[in-house]
Design a protein around this motif. Structure first.
Motif, short mmCIF file in Angstrom:
data_model
loop_
_atom_site.label_atom_id
_atom_site.label_comp_id
_atom_site.label_asym_id
_atom_site.label_seq_id
_atom_site.Cartn_x
_atom_site.Cartn_y
_atom_site.Cartn_z
N LYS A 32 0.84 -1.19 0.00
CA LYS A 32 0.00 0.00 0.00
C LYS A 32 0.88 1.24 0.00
N LEU A 33 0.54 2.19 -0.87
CA LEU A 33 1.26 3.46 -0.90
C LEU A 33 0.80 4.33 0.27
N PRO A 34 1.61 5.30 0.65
CA PRO A 34 1.15 6.25 1.67
C PRO A 34 -0.13 6.93 1.19
N GLY A 35 -0.98 7.34 2.11
CA GLY A 35 -2.23 8.01 1.77
C GLY A 35 -2.00 9.41 1.21
N ILE A 36 -3.08 9.98 0.71
CA ILE A 36 -3.03 11.32 0.12
C ILE A 36 -2.43 12.33 1.08
N LEU A 37 -2.90 12.35 2.31
CA LEU A 37 -2.40 13.35 3.26
C LEU A 37 -0.92 13.15 3.56
N ALA A 38 -0.48 11.91 3.64
CA ALA A 38 0.94 11.63 3.87
C ALA A 38 1.77 12.10 2.69
N LEU A 39 1.29 11.84 1.48
CA LEU A 39 2.01 12.30 0.28
C LEU A 39 2.05 13.82 0.22
N CYS A 40 0.94 14.46 0.57
CA CYS A 40 0.90 15.92 0.59
C CYS A 40 1.93 16.47 1.56
N GLY A 41 2.03 15.85 2.71
CA GLY A 41 3.00 16.30 3.71
C GLY A 41 4.43 16.06 3.26
N GLU A 42 4.69 14.90 2.67
CA GLU A 42 6.05 14.58 2.23
C GLU A 42 6.52 15.51 1.11
N PHE A 43 5.63 15.76 0.15
CA PHE A 43 6.03 16.56 -1.01
C PHE A 43 5.62 18.03 -0.91
N ASN A 44 4.92 18.39 0.16
CA ASN A 44 4.47 19.76 0.38
C ASN A 44 3.63 20.26 -0.80
N VAL A 45 2.61 19.47 -1.13
CA VAL A 45 1.72 19.80 -2.24
C VAL A 45 0.26 19.73 -1.78
N ALA A 46 -0.62 20.28 -2.61
CA ALA A 46 -2.05 20.23 -2.34
C ALA A 46 -2.59 18.83 -2.69
N GLN A 47 -3.75 18.50 -2.13
CA GLN A 47 -4.35 17.19 -2.39
C GLN A 47 -4.62 16.98 -3.88
N VAL A 48 -5.04 18.01 -4.59
CA VAL A 48 -5.32 17.87 -6.02
C VAL A 48 -4.05 17.47 -6.78
N THR A 49 -2.91 17.95 -6.35
CA THR A 49 -1.63 17.62 -6.99
C THR A 49 -1.29 16.16 -6.74
N ALA A 50 -1.45 15.72 -5.50
CA ALA A 50 -1.16 14.31 -5.17
C ALA A 50 -2.11 13.38 -5.90
N ARG A 51 -3.37 13.77 -6.00
CA ARG A 51 -4.34 12.94 -6.72
C ARG A 51 -4.00 12.84 -8.20
N LYS A 52 -3.53 13.94 -8.77
CA LYS A 52 -3.15 13.93 -10.19
C LYS A 52 -1.97 12.99 -10.41
#
Length: 74
Positions: A32-52
């Motif tokens: 399982k990949l890290p969740g959206i919020l974890a990815l947002c925190g790691e890469f310092n991006v908005a949720q829409v960016t992580a979802r894209k």
């Protein structure tokens, strides 16, 4: 936090990093990949960016997403 180049699209860079982690075994098949919020925190991006970024990985057949559960390496 993973530093991104401000001159390139963030989602493209996220795709490259996650794909590299899949290829080097950091994210093994079936994991399982890290969740959206974890990815947002790691890469310092908005949720829409992580979802894209995740949508691109999914479209390329590298991951699968189960609604309400998460994204998994294929």
């Amino acid at each position: 936090m993973t530093e991104l180049d401000p001159t390139r699209a963030k989602w493209v860079q996220m795709v490259a990093v996650v794909e590299s982690r899949i290829n080097d075994g950091t994210y093994a098949p079936g994991s399982k990949l890290p969740g959206i919020l974890a990815l947002c925190g790691e890469f310092n991006v908005a949720q829409v960016t992580a979802r894209k970024a995740l949508a691109d990985l999914r479209d390329r057949g590298l991951i699968r997403t189960e609604n309400g559960i998460g994204s998994f390496v294929v």
